[in-house]
Scaffold this motif. Structure first.
Motif, PDB file in Angstrom:
ATOM      1  N   ARG A   1      45.791  27.958  40.989  1.00 28.86           N
ATOM      2  CA  ARG A   1      44.859  26.579  40.679  1.00 28.86           C
ATOM      3  C   ARG A   1      43.766  27.116  39.918  1.00 28.86           C
ATOM      4  O   ARG A   1      43.152  28.127  40.035  1.00 28.86           O
ATOM      5  CB  ARG A   1      44.457  26.124  41.876  1.00 28.86           C
ATOM      6  CG  ARG A   1      45.500  25.159  42.714  1.00 28.86           C
ATOM      7  CD  ARG A   1      44.953  24.023  43.228  1.00 28.86           C
ATOM      8  NE  ARG A   1      46.270  23.710  44.343  1.00 28.86           N
ATOM      9  CZ  ARG A   1      46.386  23.268  45.443  1.00 28.86           C
ATOM     10  NH1 ARG A   1      45.405  23.419  46.203  1.00 28.86           N
ATOM     11  NH2 ARG A   1      47.432  22.975  45.893  1.00 28.86           N
ATOM     12  N   ARG A   2      43.277  26.308  39.041  1.00 32.31           N
ATOM     13  CA  ARG A   2      42.325  26.310  37.894  1.00 32.31           C
ATOM     14  C   ARG A   2      41.540  25.157  37.848  1.00 32.31           C
ATOM     15  O   ARG A   2      41.939  24.006  37.720  1.00 32.31           O
ATOM     16  CB  ARG A   2      42.859  26.904  36.539  1.00 32.31           C
ATOM     17  CG  ARG A   2      43.480  28.252  36.803  1.00 32.31           C
ATOM     18  CD  ARG A   2      42.201  29.256  36.608  1.00 32.31           C
ATOM     19  NE  ARG A   2      43.168  30.590  36.883  1.00 32.31           N
ATOM     20  CZ  ARG A   2      43.285  31.423  37.839  1.00 32.31           C
ATOM     21  NH1 ARG A   2      43.282  30.514  39.500  1.00 32.31           N
ATOM     22  NH2 ARG A   2      43.788  32.441  37.835  1.00 32.31           N
ATOM     23  N   ALA A   3      40.044  25.485  37.876  1.00 29.46           N
ATOM     24  CA  ALA A   3      39.201  24.357  37.701  1.00 29.46           C
ATOM     25  C   ALA A   3      38.927  24.279  36.126  1.00 29.46           C
ATOM     26  O   ALA A   3      37.699  23.412  35.841  1.00 29.46           O
ATOM     27  CB  ALA A   3      38.097  24.499  38.424  1.00 29.46           C
ATOM     28  N   TYR A   4      39.335  24.997  35.300  1.00 27.55           N
ATOM     29  CA  TYR A   4      38.763  25.120  33.753  1.00 27.55           C
ATOM     30  C   TYR A   4      40.010  25.138  32.903  1.00 27.55           C
ATOM     31  O   TYR A   4      40.841  25.623  33.363  1.00 27.55           O
ATOM     32  CB  TYR A   4      37.863  26.256  33.833  1.00 27.55           C
ATOM     33  CG  TYR A   4      38.121  27.457  33.998  1.00 27.55           C
ATOM     34  CD1 TYR A   4      38.382  28.173  35.208  1.00 27.55           C
ATOM     35  CD2 TYR A   4      39.112  28.225  33.041  1.00 27.55           C
ATOM     36  CE1 TYR A   4      38.778  29.268  35.278  1.00 27.55           C
ATOM     37  CE2 TYR A   4      39.413  29.369  33.135  1.00 27.55           C
ATOM     38  CZ  TYR A   4      39.717  30.110  34.194  1.00 27.55           C
ATOM     39  OH  TYR A   4      40.003  31.075  34.488  1.00 27.55           O
ATOM     40  N   SER A   5      39.815  24.849  31.696  1.00 27.71           N
ATOM     41  CA  SER A   5      40.704  25.213  30.898  1.00 27.71           C
ATOM     42  C   SER A   5      39.915  25.628  29.607  1.00 27.71           C
ATOM     43  O   SER A   5      39.214  24.866  29.051  1.00 27.71           O
ATOM     44  CB  SER A   5      41.740  23.978  30.338  1.00 27.71           C
ATOM     45  OG  SER A   5      40.837  22.887  30.082  1.00 27.71           O
ATOM     46  N   LEU A   6      40.013  26.744  29.063  1.00 29.14           N
ATOM     47  CA  LEU A   6      39.330  27.218  27.774  1.00 29.14           C
ATOM     48  C   LEU A   6      40.321  27.267  26.675  1.00 29.14           C
ATOM     49  O   LEU A   6      41.495  27.736  26.591  1.00 29.14           O
ATOM     50  CB  LEU A   6      38.723  28.609  28.180  1.00 29.14           C
ATOM     51  CG  LEU A   6      37.927  28.504  29.521  1.00 29.14           C
ATOM     52  CD1 LEU A   6      37.472  30.255  29.781  1.00 29.14           C
ATOM     53  CD2 LEU A   6      36.581  27.857  29.160  1.00 29.14           C
ATOM     54  N   PRO A   7      39.746  27.149  25.375  1.00 30.44           N
ATOM     55  CA  PRO A   7      40.502  27.218  24.307  1.00 30.44           C
ATOM     56  C   PRO A   7      40.994  28.799  24.184  1.00 30.44           C
ATOM     57  O   PRO A   7      40.026  29.556  24.639  1.00 30.44           O
ATOM     58  CB  PRO A   7      39.486  26.861  23.115  1.00 30.44           C
ATOM     59  CG  PRO A   7      38.303  26.997  23.653  1.00 30.44           C
ATOM     60  CD  PRO A   7      38.531  26.710  25.141  1.00 30.44           C
ATOM     61  N   ALA A   8      42.007  29.102  23.408  1.00 29.96           N
ATOM     62  CA  ALA A   8      42.489  30.352  23.186  1.00 29.96           C
ATOM     63  C   ALA A   8      41.392  31.099  22.450  1.00 29.96           C
ATOM     64  O   ALA A   8      40.608  30.570  21.781  1.00 29.96           O
ATOM     65  CB  ALA A   8      43.643  30.405  22.485  1.00 29.96           C
ATOM     66  N   LEU A   9      41.217  32.397  22.877  1.00 30.59           N
ATOM     67  CA  LEU A   9      40.247  33.214  21.947  1.00 30.59           C
ATOM     68  C   LEU A   9      40.654  33.296  20.680  1.00 30.59           C
ATOM     69  O   LEU A   9      41.985  33.539  20.262  1.00 30.59           O
ATOM     70  CB  LEU A   9      40.472  34.709  22.597  1.00 30.59           C
ATOM     71  CG  LEU A   9      39.559  35.681  22.420  1.00 30.59           C
ATOM     72  CD1 LEU A   9      38.114  34.912  22.931  1.00 30.59           C
ATOM     73  CD2 LEU A   9      39.526  36.850  23.041  1.00 30.59           C
ATOM     74  N   ASP A  10      39.594  32.911  19.750  1.00 33.37           N
ATOM     75  CA  ASP A  10      40.199  33.072  18.370  1.00 33.37           C
ATOM     76  C   ASP A  10      39.198  34.131  17.665  1.00 33.37           C
ATOM     77  O   ASP A  10      38.827  34.020  16.472  1.00 33.37           O
ATOM     78  CB  ASP A  10      39.834  31.801  17.697  1.00 33.37           C
ATOM     79  CG  ASP A  10      38.243  31.160  17.853  1.00 33.37           C
ATOM     80  OD1 ASP A  10      37.541  31.923  18.687  1.00 33.37           O
ATOM     81  OD2 ASP A  10      37.988  30.089  17.332  1.00 33.37           O
ATOM     82  N   VAL A  11      38.642  35.193  18.304  1.00 34.76           N
ATOM     83  CA  VAL A  11      37.883  36.155  17.795  1.00 34.76           C
ATOM     84  C   VAL A  11      38.641  37.398  18.001  1.00 34.76           C
ATOM     85  O   VAL A  11      39.065  37.609  19.156  1.00 34.76           O
ATOM     86  CB  VAL A  11      36.440  36.261  17.917  1.00 34.76           C
ATOM     87  CG1 VAL A  11      35.798  34.992  17.314  1.00 34.76           C
ATOM     88  CG2 VAL A  11      36.402  36.258  19.484  1.00 34.76           C
ATOM     89  N   PRO A  12      38.437  38.207  17.066  1.00 32.87           N
ATOM     90  CA  PRO A  12      39.137  39.656  17.197  1.00 32.87           C
ATOM     91  C   PRO A  12      38.473  40.538  18.651  1.00 32.87           C
ATOM     92  O   PRO A  12      37.258  40.229  18.830  1.00 32.87           O
ATOM     93  CB  PRO A  12      39.058  40.449  16.089  1.00 32.87           C
ATOM     94  CG  PRO A  12      37.932  39.998  15.238  1.00 32.87           C
ATOM     95  CD  PRO A  12      37.896  38.506  15.753  1.00 32.87           C
ATOM     96  N   THR A  13      39.248  40.993  19.381  1.00 34.66           N
ATOM     97  CA  THR A  13      38.775  41.639  20.621  1.00 34.66           C
ATOM     98  C   THR A  13      38.864  43.059  20.682  1.00 34.66           C
ATOM     99  O   THR A  13      39.890  43.397  20.173  1.00 34.66           O
ATOM    100  CB  THR A  13      38.929  40.887  21.787  1.00 34.66           C
ATOM    101  OG1 THR A  13      38.205  41.507  22.954  1.00 34.66           O
ATOM    102  CG2 THR A  13      40.102  40.943  22.453  1.00 34.66           C
ATOM    103  N   ARG A  14      38.305  43.863  21.389  1.00 31.96           N
ATOM    104  CA  ARG A  14      38.625  45.313  21.856  1.00 31.96           C
ATOM    105  C   ARG A  14      39.022  45.405  23.175  1.00 31.96           C
ATOM    106  O   ARG A  14      38.435  44.656  24.167  1.00 31.96           O
ATOM    107  CB  ARG A  14      37.588  46.114  21.449  1.00 31.96           C
ATOM    108  CG  ARG A  14      37.438  46.258  19.927  1.00 31.96           C
ATOM    109  CD  ARG A  14      36.614  47.357  19.405  1.00 31.96           C
ATOM    110  NE  ARG A  14      35.313  46.955  19.925  1.00 31.96           N
ATOM    111  CZ  ARG A  14      34.079  47.782  19.833  1.00 31.96           C
ATOM    112  NH1 ARG A  14      34.463  49.146  19.817  1.00 31.96           N
ATOM    113  NH2 ARG A  14      32.859  47.431  20.038  1.00 31.96           N
ATOM    114  N   PRO A  15      39.523  46.493  23.604  1.00 31.23           N
ATOM    115  CA  PRO A  15      40.149  46.649  25.146  1.00 31.23           C
ATOM    116  C   PRO A  15      38.656  46.734  25.814  1.00 31.23           C
ATOM    117  O   PRO A  15      37.582  47.497  25.092  1.00 31.23           O
ATOM    118  CB  PRO A  15      40.675  47.997  25.206  1.00 31.23           C
ATOM    119  CG  PRO A  15      41.098  48.057  23.732  1.00 31.23           C
ATOM    120  CD  PRO A  15      40.336  47.496  22.827  1.00 31.23           C
TER     121      PRO A  15
END
Ligand code: PLP
Length: 492
Positions: free
Chosen positions: A13-27
């Protein structure tokens, strides 16, 4: 009892919905050292948005606040805080500022702070001001450190005593002691004012300052203030005034005209910021010419149409708060002052005094006034007469909660046994004052007819009688991880 949010948790169950990550990320391992990374995901409750909302709304309903009811907590000035203040403090132009921005890019905020300082100088009749301290108590310490610097500068470091009346707020002796002074207590007289003979007896060339609250914590105006000022200055000491009770004076008298050298103002009380539970606050300090050189740096100056921070003050005691102080509280105070104007502010004080005196007149035939003087914006009564019925002030305070009111300040000031310090403030209607008076009178009847209901109060609150001191000092708000643990935990 309603299940705790952890107990409602269902995987997925989740109380949020976030947009997909649209910036490059690193581990993550590249961003943080390995030993700082969690090995297992945090055990957070998994709940839906309505469940989350209900959790927090329910929690908020367990609290009592000035937005839900009358809150006559003496000395704390729990007045209604106009919602306009919140809107102004949350304006994007203030909210989005970074404390490290260059002066040229924060001209609007600097102007507001500068004008707030000028206004406070006008209200208090004093020569200069610092907005840095984050609370009344920190304002006191700031003031006392300036007073120490003043005497050292004048080559009189042997002035090591600070005189404080026995009715004072506990922060006064604490601040003086923290600054290294010896605290000497001055007696109150039968009228609830400072005993002038006792004051004179203690004044001498070893005294650095008198710290006086006016009106004092009994709500009584120190009528002899000009004599007091004269005696203190004649002895070479300085006159500190605790300005927490400024709600009784604004627009009527100015501490500067009483010869005060140093005064802290509790903006969160007099000038309306939601406060309590330790914050937030702001305790600006206004000073006379004598203390001006020692004010904290940086100071906000206005020169050639620009606002800037001035560090050039060789005798300054230094900085007492990072950046500009508690800016959001300063903005609220500014909005409140501008909204009311000079006339409105004077009415605040007049109505605060009127409300206190009206409420007192409704109850004083039952709740005795230990010092029968006409009070200012708050007053003290004693419940000592109820002791013969086996009833203490605490029982009356707890029973008030059942009637839907916050209790007044109890057992303070210390010089009054079984004290109740009641401050209705100017923002309450006559109907509310009457309802509160009726509750107190009704409780007095119960004390005679059904004392047990007082002794076992409160009956209608989410929790019953707690160990207040432990609840504040041994705070435990962590969920124990398991229902059994919660149940096993001691409940007082
Ligand atoms: C509230 C108060 C203080 C302390 O102010 P804080 O902002 O709580 O630190 C000092 N003196 C008096 C008389 C007060 O009522």
């Amino acid at each position: 009892m309603e299940p705790l949010i952890f107990e409602k948790s269902q995987p997925g169950r989740r109380a949020y919905s976030l947009p997909a990550l649209d910036v490059p990320t690193r581990p993550l391992e590249e961003l943080l050292p390995l030993h700082l990374l969690r090995q297992q995901p945090a055990e957070l409750p998994e709940v839906s948005e309505p469940e989350l909302l209900r959790h927090y709304v329910r929690l908020s309903q367990l609290n009592y606040s000035v937005d839900t009811g009358f809150y006559p907590l003496g000395s704390c000035t729990m007045k209604y805080n106009p919602k306009l203040n919140e809107r102004v403090a949350a304006l994007e132009g203030f909210r989005a500022l970074h404390p490290l921005q260059p002066d040229e890019t924060v001209q609007g905020l600097l102007q507001l702070l500068y004008e707030l300082g000028e206004t406070l100088k006008t209200i208090t009749g004093l020569a200069d001001v610092t907005l840095q301290p984050a609370a009344g108590a920190q304002g006191e310490l700031t003031g006392i450190l300036m007073i120490r610097a003043y005497h050292h500068d004048r080559g009189e470091p042997w002035r090591r005593k600070v005189l404080i009346p026995d009715s004072a707020h506990g922060t006064n002796p604490a601040s003086a002691a923290m600054a290294g002074f010896e605290v000497v207590t001055i007696r109150s007289n039968d009228a609830g004012r400072i005993d002038l003979a006792d004051l004179e007896r203690h004044l001498g060339d070893d005294v650095a300052a008198l710290m006086l609250t006016n009106p004092n914590t009994l709500g009584i105006f120190e009528r002899e203030v000009l004599t007091i000022e004269h005696l203190v200055h004649e002895a070479g000491a300085l006159f500190y005034m605790d300005g927490a009770n400024l709600n009784a004076l604004v627009g009527i008298v100015r501490p500067g005209d009483m010869g005060v050298d140093c005064l802290h103002i509790n903006l969160h009380k007099t000038f309306s910021t939601p406060h309590g539970g330790g914050g937030p606050g702001a305790g600006p300090v206004c000073v006379s010419e004598r203390l001006r050189p020692y004010l904290p740096v940086p100071r906000i100056i206005h020169r050639d149409g620009r606002y800037a921070l001035d560090w050039d003050a060789p005798k300054s005691i230094g900085r007492v708060h990072s950046f500009f102080g508690n800016v959001s509280v300063l903005i609220r105070a500014y909005a409140y002052i501008r909204m009311l104007g000079a006339e409105g502010l004077q009415r605040v004080s007049r109505d605060a005094i009127l409300n206190a005196n009206y409420l007192l007149s409704r109850i004083r035939h039952i709740y005795r006034q230990p010092y029968p003087e006409t009070p200012m914006h708050e007053f003290v009564v004693t419940a000592a007469d109820f002791k013969s019925l086996g009833i203490r002030t605490m029982d009356i305070a707890k029973r008030l909660l059942d009637y839907g009111f916050h209790a007044p300040t109890v057992y303070f000031p210390l010089i009054v046994p079984e004290a109740m310090l009641i401050e209705p403030t100017e923002t309450e209607t006559k109907q509310t004052l009457d309802a509160f008076a009726d509750a107190l009178l009704s409780i007095a009847d119960e004390a005679r007819t059904n004392a047990e209901i007082l002794r076992s109060a409160p009956h209608r609150t989410p929790v019953r009688r707690l160990n207040d001191a432990a609840a504040a000092r041994v705070l435990d708000v962590a969920w124990q991880g398991r229902t059994e643990a919660v149940e096993a935990a001691p409940t007082s």
